[in-house]
Structure formats: structure tokens, C-alpha cells
Design a protein around this motif. Sequence first.
Motif, mmCIF file in Angstrom:
data_model
loop_
_atom_site.group_PDB
_atom_site.id
_atom_site.type_symbol
_atom_site.label_atom_id
_atom_site.label_comp_id
_atom_site.label_asym_id
_atom_site.label_seq_id
_atom_site.Cartn_x
_atom_site.Cartn_y
_atom_site.Cartn_z
ATOM 1 N N ARG A 173 0.825 -1.211 0.000
ATOM 2 C CA ARG A 173 0.000 0.000 0.000
ATOM 3 C C ARG A 173 0.858 1.259 0.000
ATOM 4 N N LEU A 174 1.940 1.245 0.811
ATOM 5 C CA LEU A 174 2.785 2.438 0.885
ATOM 6 C C LEU A 174 3.578 2.638 -0.405
ATOM 7 N N TYR A 175 4.168 1.545 -0.921
ATOM 8 C CA TYR A 175 4.997 1.679 -2.121
ATOM 9 C C TYR A 175 4.136 2.072 -3.331
ATOM 10 N N THR A 176 2.925 1.534 -3.374
ATOM 11 C CA THR A 176 2.002 1.909 -4.451
ATOM 12 C C THR A 176 1.646 3.388 -4.366
ATOM 13 N N THR A 177 1.477 3.866 -3.137
ATOM 14 C CA THR A 177 1.171 5.288 -2.945
ATOM 15 C C THR A 177 2.321 6.163 -3.424
ATOM 16 N N ALA A 178 3.568 5.733 -3.149
ATOM 17 C CA ALA A 178 4.734 6.503 -3.587
ATOM 18 C C ALA A 178 4.781 6.609 -5.111
ATOM 19 N N ILE A 179 4.548 5.497 -5.805
ATOM 20 C CA ILE A 179 4.548 5.514 -7.271
ATOM 21 C C ILE A 179 3.374 6.339 -7.795
ATOM 22 N N LYS A 180 2.231 6.224 -7.131
ATOM 23 C CA LYS A 180 1.058 6.996 -7.534
ATOM 24 C C LYS A 180 1.345 8.494 -7.430
ATOM 25 N N ASN A 181 2.023 8.925 -6.383
ATOM 26 C CA ASN A 181 2.366 10.344 -6.234
ATOM 27 C C ASN A 181 3.323 10.810 -7.320
ATOM 28 N N MET A 182 4.231 9.918 -7.742
ATOM 29 C CA MET A 182 5.140 10.282 -8.827
ATOM 30 C C MET A 182 4.365 10.447 -10.137
ATOM 31 N N ILE A 183 3.364 9.595 -10.353
ATOM 32 C CA ILE A 183 2.532 9.717 -11.552
ATOM 33 C C ILE A 183 1.718 11.012 -11.494
ATOM 34 N N ASP A 184 1.126 11.312 -10.321
ATOM 35 C CA ASP A 184 0.370 12.563 -10.155
ATOM 36 C C ASP A 184 1.259 13.770 -10.423
ATOM 37 N N ASN A 185 2.488 13.704 -9.933
ATOM 38 C CA ASN A 185 3.421 14.818 -10.101
ATOM 39 C C ASN A 185 3.693 15.059 -11.586
ATOM 40 N N ALA A 186 3.840 13.958 -12.350
ATOM 41 C CA ALA A 186 4.113 14.095 -13.785
ATOM 42 C C ALA A 186 2.894 14.655 -14.521
ATOM 43 N N MET A 187 1.712 14.200 -14.126
ATOM 44 C CA MET A 187 0.489 14.684 -14.775
ATOM 45 C C MET A 187 0.289 16.189 -14.564
ATOM 46 N N LYS A 188 0.742 16.685 -13.413
ATOM 47 C CA LYS A 188 0.542 18.101 -13.088
ATOM 48 C C LYS A 188 1.587 19.011 -13.740
ATOM 49 N N TYR A 189 2.835 18.530 -13.820
ATOM 50 C CA TYR A 189 3.913 19.442 -14.182
ATOM 51 C C TYR A 189 4.571 19.136 -15.522
ATOM 52 N N SER A 190 4.306 17.981 -16.142
ATOM 53 C CA SER A 190 4.927 17.702 -17.445
ATOM 54 C C SER A 190 4.202 18.474 -18.541
ATOM 55 N N THR A 191 4.908 18.740 -19.597
ATOM 56 C CA THR A 191 4.340 19.534 -20.697
ATOM 57 C C THR A 191 3.411 18.716 -21.579
ATOM 58 N N LEU B 41 15.105 9.266 -2.611
ATOM 59 C CA LEU B 41 14.611 9.873 -3.846
ATOM 60 C C LEU B 41 15.701 10.771 -4.429
ATOM 61 N N ALA B 42 15.993 10.569 -5.718
ATOM 62 C CA ALA B 42 16.995 11.384 -6.404
ATOM 63 C C ALA B 42 16.382 12.006 -7.649
ATOM 64 N N HIS B 43 17.062 13.042 -8.183
ATOM 65 C CA HIS B 43 16.541 13.747 -9.357
ATOM 66 C C HIS B 43 17.657 14.073 -10.325
ATOM 67 N N GLU B 44 17.349 13.925 -11.610
ATOM 68 C CA GLU B 44 18.271 14.311 -12.683
ATOM 69 C C GLU B 44 17.479 15.083 -13.740
ATOM 70 N N TYR B 45 18.181 15.960 -14.448
ATOM 71 C CA TYR B 45 17.543 16.682 -15.565
ATOM 72 C C TYR B 45 18.466 16.599 -16.765
ATOM 73 N N GLU B 46 17.927 16.094 -17.878
ATOM 74 C CA GLU B 46 18.761 15.894 -19.053
ATOM 75 C C GLU B 46 17.919 16.040 -20.317
ATOM 76 N N ASN B 47 18.341 16.945 -21.204
ATOM 77 C CA ASN B 47 17.672 17.149 -22.513
ATOM 78 C C ASN B 47 16.172 17.386 -22.360
ATOM 79 N N GLY B 48 15.797 18.279 -21.442
ATOM 80 C CA GLY B 48 14.396 18.624 -21.273
ATOM 81 C C GLY B 48 13.562 17.573 -20.569
ATOM 82 N N VAL B 49 14.205 16.593 -19.926
ATOM 83 C CA VAL B 49 13.475 15.517 -19.260
ATOM 84 C C VAL B 49 13.830 15.515 -17.778
ATOM 85 N N ASN B 50 12.811 15.565 -16.941
ATOM 86 C CA ASN B 50 13.004 15.383 -15.502
ATOM 87 C C ASN B 50 12.981 13.906 -15.194
#
Length: 426
Positions: A332-350, A412-421
Motif C-alpha cells: 500500500r505504501l509503495y504503491t502510494t509513492a509511485i502513484k504520487n510520482m505519476i500525479d506529479n508528472a500529470m501536473k507538471y509535465s508539458t 529519492l533522487a533527481h536528474e535533468y537531461e535534454n528537457g526531461v526530468n
Amino acid sequence: MIKRHAVLLTVLFALTVSLVSLSAIFWEFYKLNKEQYINHIFTKYSVITQIYREHQQRQSSEIMLEANLAVYNLEVTKDEKLKKEIFEKGKILKREGFKSFNTSLLINDKGLYTKNVVTNLRATMIQYKRNIYFHIETPNGDILIKDNELKPYSYINLLYSYITIFMIISLSFILILQRLRPLIRLRKKIELYGNGNMDISFKTNRDDEIGAVANELEHARQKINTILESRTLFLRNLMHELKTPIAKGTIATQMLDSQKQRDRFSSIFKRLETLVTEFAMIEEVTSLDDKKDFSEYRLLDVIDGAIDMAMVDKEHVTMKISGKIKVHVNYRLYTTAIKNMIDNAMKYSTDSHITILMNDKNELCFESKGECLAHPLQYYIEPFTKENPSKNSFGLGLYLVDSILKAHGEVLAHEYENGVNRFIFA
């Protein structure tokens, strides 16, 4: 491993060094003492040499020679078989060659004169069957004499001293280790407490330094447990009290005549309900004290569950994940973490699209097109922080993701490369 047992290894190293040093010192002392003893008893050869030389010069009888030697508790060894055994099997303790000077006062037709005679001699001290023999060799013959008074060097007293000191040092270190055993038990208890056993007790009746530390830890444990219980009770009561007015407000909203007002109030109560749900999830993650709810799942199944939770169309999600990959997680927790990452992409990706894949390091990655983060990742994983205040969010998404990953031993880590988060579960 070495660092965890540094004190024990230090004590054992000190014990080893002490015992090796003690053994080396006693060994050197033994050799020196034995050499001094042999040198001391070897001086007796001078008396034997003098008696034997006078016997040769005066050509006295064997009985007279034996009598003179008996005065010094010496005995001539005549048995040829025994002499052969002594020469072949005996241990030579010391051998020394020297010159004997003999001055005689003589008279001739010219009167008195002095005659000096130089004789080459060799004395050998032999040990055979716990007896000491002196072998005196001269140009005119040799003689083997047994000394009934002298005995070979004995190391028994020195050995007793060595064993006594060795045992004292060993017992001292054993007592030190015995005193350190409570420290080892205390470390294990602290480890259990750190792993979530909140009922472990550090209390002890010892009145030494270790006992004082253990009792202070017990006092701190009780305070921490009290604070945690108060926090948990407060959060649960708060969420329970909030859910009731939210439910009533949602029902009352449906009674409004204006559709615009119904939509507005419904949005408000829905956001409040989402906030309470996220608070509940955060409380669950922070109070997760063991892995009893962890099981092994296919990663694809976990991601599918997250997509369903996010309520997004699957065409907005591209998965490049092997069906053979499995993870040991709280579903349940790990699914929630992935779900939040999907929500984040839906809100902020172009393009409202996210790609989920595994990188070369076998780490789960979430890629979406968009602008680079304006702040370091650490800024966004703080609670109530978000990039765009106008978005329908409370700024708890990445904070919750980070908390869940930490509970799973990941970050959690982050990289940015060629317009991709690219967000990475590392």
C-alpha cells in the motif's frame, strides 16, 4: 564489523601485546640467567685443573688424586663405557682453552734459578643425565671428573614466576571483558530499540558508569515513548474529528441550489479529505517500526496498482519494466509513492505523459518532459512545499514519497537531461 567491535578488539590487542611482551622478556631473562649460571659454575674448573696438574707434576697415586678431589665433592669417572656415552650423548655447556703457567725454583751447580713452564690446557663442562662433568685435557693426558655437588640449570622457579604473571595479566583482561559484557548487551538493546521494539528496557541495578548510562537511556526511552504516544493519539483524534465535519459538509453541499456553489464547496471538501488522507499516510509511514507487512510482489503489479489509484488513462503511462523484476515492499505504501510520482508528472509535465523504466543500476526511474526544477530536490521533499501554488496540491506529495522510500531503505533522487526530468528511487 571491525568498527562495531572496536573496544573488544582493542582490549584483545592489548592482551596479546602484553602477553607476547611478557613472554619475550622472560625468554631473554631465561637465556641470560642460564648463561650467568653456567659461567658461574664453570669457574670450578680452575680448582680441578690445579689438583690435576699437581698430580701430574708430583706423579702422586690415583688414591691421593681421588682424595684431593673428594674434598671438593668431585669424583673421577673411570668407566670407559660411561665416558664414551658422556662424550657422545652429553650436552656441552661450555668449553674453553687456556694456558697454565707454572713457576719452579730449582738449583744446579751455578746456584738457584727459576723455571717457568707453560702448558696448554682445555676445560669442557658437560651435562649428562642431570649431572655435571668436567673434562680436563692436557698434553700429558685427560681426565673426566663428575661434580656431585653441582646440578644442571633449573628453570622451574622462573617458569613458576612466568606462569603466575601470565595468569595475573590474563585474569585482569578477563575481568575487563567481563565488565564490558553489559556494554555489549546494552548495544544490542539499543539496536532493538532502534529497530522499533519500543518496549525494550535499559534499566539496570549496576552502579558503575555503564549502569549510569543504561539508566539514563531508560529515562530517555520513557520520555520518547510518552511523546510518541501523545503524538499518535493527537494525530488520530485530529483526523477522526476532521473527517466528521468534512463528511457532513459534503452532504450539505449537495443541498445547495447553485451548481457553481456546489462545485466550489465540493472541491474544498475534497481537498480537505485528500489532506486528511495524506496526513494519515504520513502518520502511518513515520510510525512504521518493522517490516512485518513487507512481502514480495512483481514490480509490474505494484505499478498497475499505482496507475489505478492515480485514476489516469494508461496511454499516459509508458512502462519499460520486465515482468520478472520483484520487490520486497509494503504494497500500500509503495504503491502510494509511485502513484504520487505519476500525479506529479500529470501536473507538471508539458505533455501529461510519464515513462517508468529501470536504469543501468537497476533503479526505478520516472521520466517526464518539462522544465527543470527551480530549486534543489531537498526543497521539494519538505512538507507543504510546491512549485506552483495554483496547482491543486498541498505540497505533501514528494515529502510523502521520500518518507515512504526511507522506510524501505531507499532515497529519492533527481536528474535533468535534454528537457526531461528524471526522478529515481535509488
